[in-house]
Write a protein that holds these residues in place. Structure first.
Motif, PDB file in Angstrom:
ATOM      1  N   GLN A 166      -4.655   8.998  -1.077  1.00 11.25           N
ATOM      2  CA  GLN A 166      -5.605   7.902  -1.288  1.00 11.25           C
ATOM      3  C   GLN A 166      -7.024   8.334  -0.938  1.00 11.25           C
ATOM      4  OE1 GLN A 166      -4.171   4.506   0.870  1.00 11.25           O
ATOM      5  NE2 GLN A 166      -2.419   4.200  -0.483  1.00 11.25           N
ATOM      6  N   LEU A 167      -7.184   9.123   0.119  1.00 10.19           N
ATOM      7  CA  LEU A 167      -8.519   9.604   0.489  1.00 10.19           C
ATOM      8  C   LEU A 167      -9.082  10.527  -0.589  1.00 10.19           C
ATOM      9  CD1 LEU A 167      -8.108  10.384   4.285  1.00 10.19           C
ATOM     10  CD2 LEU A 167      -9.556   8.632   3.274  1.00 10.19           C
ATOM     11  N   ASP A 168      -8.247  11.439  -1.085  1.00 15.24           N
ATOM     12  CA  ASP A 168      -8.706  12.344  -2.139  1.00 15.24           C
ATOM     13  C   ASP A 168      -9.083  11.581  -3.401  1.00 15.24           C
ATOM     14  OD1 ASP A 168      -8.333  14.467  -0.444  1.00 15.24           O
ATOM     15  OD2 ASP A 168      -6.343  14.984  -1.246  1.00 15.24           O
ATOM     16  N   LYS A 169      -8.285  10.571  -3.744  1.00 12.64           N
ATOM     17  CA  LYS A 169      -8.571   9.765  -4.930  1.00 12.64           C
ATOM     18  C   LYS A 169      -9.888   9.013  -4.763  1.00 12.64           C
ATOM     19  CE  LYS A 169      -6.747   6.096  -7.809  1.00 12.64           C
ATOM     20  NZ  LYS A 169      -5.784   5.024  -7.924  1.00 12.64           N
ATOM     21  N   ALA A 170     -10.100   8.433  -3.580  1.00 13.36           N
ATOM     22  CA  ALA A 170     -11.344   7.705  -3.328  1.00 13.36           C
ATOM     23  C   ALA A 170     -12.541   8.649  -3.354  1.00 13.36           C
ATOM     24  CB  ALA A 170     -11.261   6.997  -1.988  1.00 13.36           C
ATOM     25  N   GLU A 171     -12.347   9.867  -2.876  1.00 15.92           N
ATOM     26  CA  GLU A 171     -13.433  10.843  -2.876  1.00 15.92           C
ATOM     27  C   GLU A 171     -13.787  11.268  -4.294  1.00 15.92           C
ATOM     28  OE1 GLU A 171     -13.725  15.322  -1.319  1.00 15.92           O
ATOM     29  OE2 GLU A 171     -13.295  13.864   0.266  1.00 15.92           O
ATOM     30  N   GLN A 172     -12.777  11.428  -5.136  1.00 18.31           N
ATOM     31  CA  GLN A 172     -13.020  11.802  -6.527  1.00 18.31           C
ATOM     32  C   GLN A 172     -13.704  10.675  -7.292  1.00 18.31           C
ATOM     33  OE1 GLN A 172      -9.244  12.921  -8.127  1.00 18.31           O
ATOM     34  NE2 GLN A 172      -9.229  14.940  -7.155  1.00 18.31           N
ATOM     35  N   ASP A 173     -13.364   9.430  -6.958  1.00 18.69           N
ATOM     36  CA  ASP A 173     -13.976   8.286  -7.627  1.00 18.69           C
ATOM     37  C   ASP A 173     -15.408   8.067  -7.166  1.00 18.69           C
ATOM     38  OD1 ASP A 173     -11.609   7.888  -8.948  1.00 18.69           O
ATOM     39  OD2 ASP A 173     -10.920   6.257  -7.648  1.00 18.69           O
ATOM     40  N   GLY A 174     -15.817   8.769  -6.116  1.00 18.30           N
ATOM     41  CA  GLY A 174     -17.183   8.630  -5.621  1.00 18.30           C
ATOM     42  C   GLY A 174     -17.381   7.360  -4.822  1.00 18.30           C
ATOM     43  N   GLY A 175     -16.312   6.811  -4.334  1.00 20.52           N
ATOM     44  CA  GLY A 175     -16.418   5.579  -3.552  1.00 20.52           C
ATOM     45  C   GLY A 175     -17.032   5.830  -2.195  1.00 20.52           C
ATOM     46  N   ASP A 176     -17.934   4.963  -1.829  1.00 16.64           N
ATOM     47  CA  ASP A 176     -18.528   5.067  -0.500  1.00 16.64           C
ATOM     48  C   ASP A 176     -18.274   3.796   0.298  1.00 16.64           C
ATOM     49  OD1 ASP A 176     -20.082   3.534  -2.095  1.00 16.64           O
ATOM     50  OD2 ASP A 176     -21.985   4.311  -1.385  1.00 16.64           O
ATOM     51  N   GLY A 177     -17.252   3.091  -0.078  1.00 16.57           N
ATOM     52  CA  GLY A 177     -16.902   1.861   0.617  1.00 16.57           C
ATOM     53  C   GLY A 177     -15.914   2.116   1.739  1.00 16.57           C
ATOM     54  N   ILE A 178     -15.171   1.102   2.062  1.00 20.11           N
ATOM     55  CA  ILE A 178     -14.202   1.179   3.140  1.00 20.11           C
ATOM     56  C   ILE A 178     -12.800   1.205   2.544  1.00 20.11           C
ATOM     57  CG2 ILE A 178     -13.247  -0.022   5.125  1.00 20.11           C
ATOM     58  CD1 ILE A 178     -15.998  -1.244   5.559  1.00 20.11           C
ATOM     59  N   LEU A 179     -12.007   2.141   2.997  1.00 15.50           N
ATOM     60  CA  LEU A 179     -10.616   2.194   2.586  1.00 15.50           C
ATOM     61  C   LEU A 179      -9.758   1.506   3.638  1.00 15.50           C
ATOM     62  CD1 LEU A 179     -10.228   5.878   1.376  1.00 15.50           C
ATOM     63  CD2 LEU A 179     -10.315   3.827  -0.020  1.00 15.50           C
ATOM     64  N   ALA A 180      -8.817   0.726   3.181  1.00 16.00           N
ATOM     65  CA  ALA A 180      -7.913   0.051   4.109  1.00 16.00           C
ATOM     66  C   ALA A 180      -6.498   0.534   3.831  1.00 16.00           C
ATOM     67  CB  ALA A 180      -7.997  -1.454   3.935  1.00 16.00           C
ATOM     68  N   PHE A 181      -5.780   0.836   4.890  1.00 10.85           N
ATOM     69  CA  PHE A 181      -4.410   1.287   4.771  1.00 10.85           C
ATOM     70  C   PHE A 181      -3.508   0.303   5.494  1.00 10.85           C
ATOM     71  CE2 PHE A 181      -7.119   5.040   4.829  1.00 10.85           C
ATOM     72  CZ  PHE A 181      -6.742   5.637   3.645  1.00 10.85           C
ATOM     73  N   SER A 182      -2.387   0.002   4.870  1.00 15.25           N
ATOM     74  CA  SER A 182      -1.422  -0.866   5.544  1.00 15.25           C
ATOM     75  C   SER A 182      -0.037  -0.305   5.294  1.00 15.25           C
ATOM     76  CB  SER A 182      -1.521  -2.297   5.016  1.00 15.25           C
ATOM     77  OG  SER A 182      -1.146  -2.333   3.660  1.00 15.25           O
ATOM     78  N   ARG A 183       0.842  -0.604   6.200  1.00 17.61           N
ATOM     79  CA  ARG A 183       2.213  -0.150   6.062  1.00 17.61           C
ATOM     80  C   ARG A 183       3.045  -1.334   5.602  1.00 17.61           C
ATOM     81  NH1 ARG A 183       3.446   4.145  10.684  1.00 17.61           N
ATOM     82  NH2 ARG A 183       4.978   4.784   9.169  1.00 17.61           N
ATOM     83  N   GLY A 184       3.866  -1.094   4.640  1.00 13.42           N
ATOM     84  CA  GLY A 184       4.676  -2.171   4.077  1.00 13.42           C
ATOM     85  C   GLY A 184       5.684  -2.744   5.048  1.00 13.42           C
ATOM     86  N   GLN A 185       6.240  -1.897   5.865  1.00 15.15           N
ATOM     87  CA  GLN A 185       7.253  -2.371   6.796  1.00 15.15           C
ATOM     88  C   GLN A 185       6.928  -1.877   8.195  1.00 15.15           C
ATOM     89  OE1 GLN A 185      10.944  -0.720   5.588  1.00 15.15           O
ATOM     90  NE2 GLN A 185      10.110   1.302   5.212  1.00 15.15           N
ATOM     91  N   VAL A 186       7.390  -2.610   9.169  1.00 15.26           N
ATOM     92  CA  VAL A 186       7.159  -2.214  10.547  1.00 15.26           C
ATOM     93  C   VAL A 186       8.078  -1.043  10.860  1.00 15.26           C
ATOM     94  CG1 VAL A 186       7.280  -2.952  12.933  1.00 15.26           C
ATOM     95  CG2 VAL A 186       6.539  -4.558  11.172  1.00 15.26           C
ATOM     96  N   SER A 187       7.518  -0.030  11.475  1.00 13.63           N
ATOM     97  CA  SER A 187       8.279   1.176  11.762  1.00 13.63           C
ATOM     98  C   SER A 187       8.364   1.390  13.267  1.00 13.63           C
ATOM     99  CB  SER A 187       7.592   2.373  11.118  1.00 13.63           C
ATOM    100  OG  SER A 187       8.217   3.553  11.513  1.00 13.63           O
ATOM    101  N   THR A 188       9.426   2.034  13.669  1.00 12.65           N
ATOM    102  CA  THR A 188       9.561   2.374  15.088  1.00 12.65           C
ATOM    103  C   THR A 188       8.870   3.686  15.410  1.00 12.65           C
ATOM    104  OG1 THR A 188      11.651   3.488  14.645  1.00 12.65           O
ATOM    105  CG2 THR A 188      11.763   1.176  15.295  1.00 12.65           C
ATOM    106  N   VAL A 189       8.459   4.422  14.386  1.00 11.56           N
ATOM    107  CA  VAL A 189       7.787   5.699  14.583  1.00 11.56           C
ATOM    108  C   VAL A 189       6.284   5.468  14.655  1.00 11.56           C
ATOM    109  CG1 VAL A 189       7.391   7.985  13.618  1.00 11.56           C
ATOM    110  CG2 VAL A 189       9.605   6.893  13.334  1.00 11.56           C
ATOM    111  N   ASP A 190       5.652   6.018  15.672  1.00 11.28           N
ATOM    112  CA  ASP A 190       4.211   5.866  15.855  1.00 11.28           C
ATOM    113  C   ASP A 190       3.513   7.124  15.353  1.00 11.28           C
ATOM    114  OD1 ASP A 190       1.741   4.954  16.628  1.00 11.28           O
ATOM    115  OD2 ASP A 190       1.964   5.607  18.706  1.00 11.28           O
ATOM    116  N   CYS A 191       2.660   6.973  14.347  1.00 14.27           N
ATOM    117  CA  CYS A 191       1.955   8.105  13.747  1.00 14.27           C
ATOM    118  C   CYS A 191       0.487   8.128  14.157  1.00 14.27           C
ATOM    119  CB  CYS A 191       2.058   8.047  12.224  1.00 14.27           C
ATOM    120  SG  CYS A 191       3.733   8.092  11.606  1.00 14.27           S
ATOM    121  N   THR A 192       0.150   7.498  15.259  1.00 17.02           N
ATOM    122  CA  THR A 192      -1.245   7.367  15.671  1.00 17.02           C
ATOM    123  C   THR A 192      -1.901   8.727  15.890  1.00 17.02           C
ATOM    124  OG1 THR A 192      -0.663   5.303  16.742  1.00 17.02           O
ATOM    125  CG2 THR A 192      -2.770   6.254  17.332  1.00 17.02           C
TER     126      THR A 192
END
Length: 95
Positions: free
Chosen positions: A58-84
């Motif tokens: 998603q970051l690469d796609k936004a960079e190619q599109d020339g977007g300078d806005g804010i990207l928001a990421f959400s996870r569809g389901q609650v996970s027990t794994v923390d990827c922070t």
């Protein structure tokens, strides 16, 4: 009684300088010897790798599109794994 050996000022200053240099060298040696070992890298779970791959896409796609806005990421389901930590590394540039 024997006469004590007289020492000149230069001798005292030289002895003092030698002791100071020896103390500084010993301090530096002790500090370098007691440096903590870096913590071992923990393996990244498959779920986190998958999530990070989607974020990178998603970051690469936004960079190619020339977007300078804010990207928001959400996870569809609650996970027990923390990827922070992996996400922090990604956004710090440690790809």
């Amino acid at each position: 009684m024997p006469k004590p050996i007289r020492m000149g000022r230069r001798t005292w200053v030289a002895a003092w300088a030698v002791l100071c240099v020896a103390g500084l060298a010993a301090t530096a040696g002790l500090k370098s010897a007691s440096a903590p070992d870096p913590p071992p890298e923990r393996p990244v779970s498959a779920e986190c790798r998958e999530f990070i791959a989607r974020v990178k896409t998603q970051l690469d796609k936004a960079e190619q599109d020339g977007g300078d806005g804010i990207l928001a990421f959400s996870r569809g389901q609650v996970s027990t794994v923390d990827c922070t930590d992996e996400l922090r590394n990604l956004f710090r540039g440690e790809r």
